[in-house]
Design an enzyme around this catalytic site. Structure first.
Site, mmCIF file in Angstrom:
data_model
loop_
_atom_site.group_PDB
_atom_site.id
_atom_site.type_symbol
_atom_site.label_atom_id
_atom_site.label_comp_id
_atom_site.label_asym_id
_atom_site.label_seq_id
_atom_site.Cartn_x
_atom_site.Cartn_y
_atom_site.Cartn_z
ATOM 1 N N SER A 136 0.828 -1.091 -0.105
ATOM 2 C CA SER A 136 -0.148 -0.006 -0.015
ATOM 3 C C SER A 136 0.837 1.221 -0.049
ATOM 4 C CB SER A 136 -1.060 -0.030 1.179
ATOM 5 O OG SER A 136 -1.572 1.062 1.198
ATOM 6 N N LYS A 162 -1.384 -0.995 -4.065
ATOM 7 C CA LYS A 162 -2.694 -0.237 -3.617
ATOM 8 C C LYS A 162 -2.177 1.321 -3.653
ATOM 9 C CE LYS A 162 -4.779 0.530 0.737
ATOM 10 N NZ LYS A 162 -5.571 -0.460 1.952
ATOM 11 N N LYS A 164 -3.388 5.220 -3.255
ATOM 12 C CA LYS A 164 -4.050 6.106 -2.448
ATOM 13 C C LYS A 164 -4.659 7.306 -3.379
ATOM 14 C CE LYS A 164 -3.598 4.715 1.483
ATOM 15 N NZ LYS A 164 -4.621 3.992 2.197
ATOM 16 N N ASP A 189 -7.289 3.289 -3.545
ATOM 17 C CA ASP A 189 -8.128 3.437 -1.929
ATOM 18 C C ASP A 189 -8.243 4.717 -1.803
ATOM 19 O OD1 ASP A 189 -7.187 2.556 1.525
ATOM 20 O OD2 ASP A 189 -9.089 3.558 0.704
ATOM 21 N N GLU A 214 -11.384 1.209 -3.211
ATOM 22 C CA GLU A 214 -11.543 0.707 -1.799
ATOM 23 C C GLU A 214 -12.314 2.010 -1.235
ATOM 24 O OE1 GLU A 214 -8.216 -0.110 0.421
ATOM 25 O OE2 GLU A 214 -8.952 -0.304 2.075
ATOM 26 N N ASP A 239 -14.058 -1.003 3.638
ATOM 27 C CA ASP A 239 -12.951 -1.085 4.421
ATOM 28 C C ASP A 239 -13.710 -0.265 5.835
ATOM 29 O OD1 ASP A 239 -9.617 0.648 4.958
ATOM 30 O OD2 ASP A 239 -10.984 -0.480 6.379
ATOM 31 N N LYS A 263 -9.962 -5.976 8.719
ATOM 32 C CA LYS A 263 -9.099 -5.618 9.730
ATOM 33 C C LYS A 263 -9.331 -6.038 10.999
ATOM 34 C CE LYS A 263 -7.411 -1.680 6.918
ATOM 35 N NZ LYS A 263 -7.287 -0.249 7.014
ATOM 36 N N GLY A 291 -4.326 -3.648 6.098
ATOM 37 C CA GLY A 291 -3.070 -3.369 7.175
ATOM 38 C C GLY A 291 -3.286 -2.109 7.878
HETATM 39 O O1 LIG Z 1 -0.561 -1.168 6.778
HETATM 40 C C1 LIG Z 1 -0.399 -0.824 5.505
HETATM 41 O O2 LIG Z 1 0.761 -1.074 4.882
HETATM 42 C C2 LIG Z 1 -1.617 -0.445 4.923
HETATM 43 C C3 LIG Z 1 -2.109 0.729 5.754
HETATM 44 C C4 LIG Z 1 -3.302 1.355 4.872
HETATM 45 O O3 LIG Z 1 -3.140 1.324 3.772
HETATM 46 C C5 LIG Z 1 -4.200 2.193 5.623
HETATM 47 C C6 LIG Z 1 -4.185 2.216 6.906
HETATM 48 C C7 LIG Z 1 -5.224 2.840 7.571
HETATM 49 C C8 LIG Z 1 -6.105 3.648 6.880
HETATM 50 C C9 LIG Z 1 -5.963 3.598 5.432
HETATM 51 O O4 LIG Z 1 -5.092 4.892 5.392
HETATM 52 C C10 LIG Z 1 -5.404 2.560 4.708
HETATM 53 C C11 LIG Z 1 -6.435 1.734 4.376
HETATM 54 O O5 LIG Z 1 -7.359 2.059 4.053
HETATM 55 O O6 LIG Z 1 -6.388 0.260 4.681
HETATM 56 MG MG LIG Z 2 -8.688 1.556 3.352
#
Ligand SMILES: O=C(O)CCC(=O)C1=CC=C[C@@H](O)[C@@H]1C(=O)O
Ligand SMILES: [Mg+2]
Length: 369
Positions: A136, A162, A164, A189, A214, A239, A263, A291
């Site tokens: 990500s 992934k 953003k 995402d 996402e 999510d 999660k 994550g």
């Molecule tokens: O742990 C990782 O590498 C992924 C973290 C990650 O993408 C996210 C963590 C918390 C909120 C979000 O920004 C995003 C998610 O949407 O999953």
């Molecule tokens: Mg997310």
């Protein structure tokens, strides 16, 4: 099952790379590691994924501390636990506060698995020996920075990228990525940065053959997501909207999504995560393990969960070294060609690096159970 104490450690670890989303940038991580111990030397560990500010859900490290110290520990002191799957029921009178619940429940699952000499994966009913992982990428300063990072992680073998997105940083950027990497599995995402007014902009993403988009709309919505999913080809992945198996059931019934990012912390623990998995398996909804920039304990829990069969898509469980100069587990989580080999050691499958844990621990409190 015998539990004699719960230990709450507050850790501070600094991330190797700042993590930027449509909400802001994180550099250090302040979080709780939980430990459940018995009188036979077994120690189970869990990790809270709450951040220091309530931008992802309503929880923070401070609300975790309040919930665990003032409510969850007492419930454990006043009730007998025979199996970790009972913790979910025991904690039900406490509304929401899922990350606090999951951190305590996770340590109890790990303790149970170690007491029975089995892996946490097996205790959950997981079967996979290897899990595929993706990466990500937070929002990058420039498109070239993004293209360079995408290329780097594809070379490392990560199974999906992934990216953003937010209004003004979406179609054009993703099109550049798609042009340069025509065959790479890519997902976007949005972290709720759009509304149904943006439906035309989101429909344009259909050209780019994304795996999914996402959480494009509001963090607590499944109705508008159903309207969006009906209007676009790209699978919607939820999510933030999914906090329980009940949420998942309603979203599936409304056709709000075709994929769910599970999660453990967001849904309240491993038992709830497993129930969501089972519901998705029955309804042929793809699932992957999201994550939360976890340290090694949380990462190990994610790996165990992702061994369940309906985790059909690569999760956000990259290797420790992408996040931390030094992790709190040994060996650290490593990824080879986008694949993690599931440990066959009891419990979470990784030992705690006691020296590192001690070095990063800012506060520690022990509760007799
Ligand atoms: O742990 C990782 O590498 C992924 C973290 C990650 O993408 C996210 C963590 C918390 C909120 C979000 O920004 C995003 C998610 O949407 O999953
Ligand atoms: Mg997310």
């Amino acid at each position: 099952m015998p539990i004699t104490s719960i230990t709450l450690r507050r850790l501070n670890m600094n991330l190797k790379n700042p993590f930027t989303t449509s909400f802001g940038t994180m550099q250090d991580k302040d979080f709780f590691i939980t430990e459940a111990a018995d009188d036979r030397g077994n120690r189970g560990f869990g990790e809270s994924v709450a951040f220091t500010s309530p931008w992802y859900t309503e929880e923070t490290v401070e609300t975790n501390k309040h919930m665990i110290n003032d409510f969850l520990i007492k419930l454990l002191q006043d009730n007998e636990i025979r199996h970790p799957s009972e913790v979910r029921e025991l904690f039900k009178p406490i509304k929401r506060n899922n990350m606090a619940k999951a951190a305590v429940e996770g340590a109890i699952w790990d303790l149970y698995a170690k007491q029975h000499g089995i892996t946490l994966a097996r205790a959950l009913g997981g079967t996979k020996q290897k899990i595929e992982v993706g990466i990500s990428l937070g929002i990058q300063p420039t498109v070239n920075d993004l293209l360079e990072k995408v290329g780097h992680h594809i070379k490392q073998g990560y199974k999906r990228i992934k990216i953003k997105i937010k209004p003004g940083w979406d179609y054009d950027v993703l099109k550049e990525v798609r042009n340069q990497f025509p065959n790479t599995p890519i997902m976007a995402d949005a972290n709720s940065a759009y509304t149904l007014d943006d439906i035309d902009q989101l429909r344009k993403l259909d050209e780019l053959n994304l795996m999914m988009i996402e959480q494009p709309l509001a963090h607590d919505d499944i109705v508008d997501h159903a309207k969006l999913q009906a209007a676009i080809q790209t699978p919607v992945c939820l999510d933030e909207s999914i906090h329980s198996a009940e949420d998942a059931r309603k979203a599936i019934e409304l056709k709000s999504c075709r994929i769910i990012n599970v999660k453990i912390g967001r849904v309240g623990g491993l038992a709830e995560a497993k129930e969501i998995h089972d519901l998705c398996r029955k309804n042929r909804i793809d699932v992957w393990c999201g994550g939360m920039l976890e340290a090694g304990v949380g990462r190990a829990h994610n790996i165990a969960l992702a061994t369940l069969p309906q985790f059909t898509l690569p999760g956000d469980t990259a290797g420790s070294s992408l996040y931390w100069k030094k992790d709190i587990i040994k060996p650290e989580v490593t990824v080879n060609d986008g694949v993690i080999t599931v440990s066959n050691k009891p419990g979470i499958g990784y030992d705690i690096d006691e020296q590192a844990l001690k070095a990063f621990t800012a506060e520690k409190e022990v509760f007799d159970i």
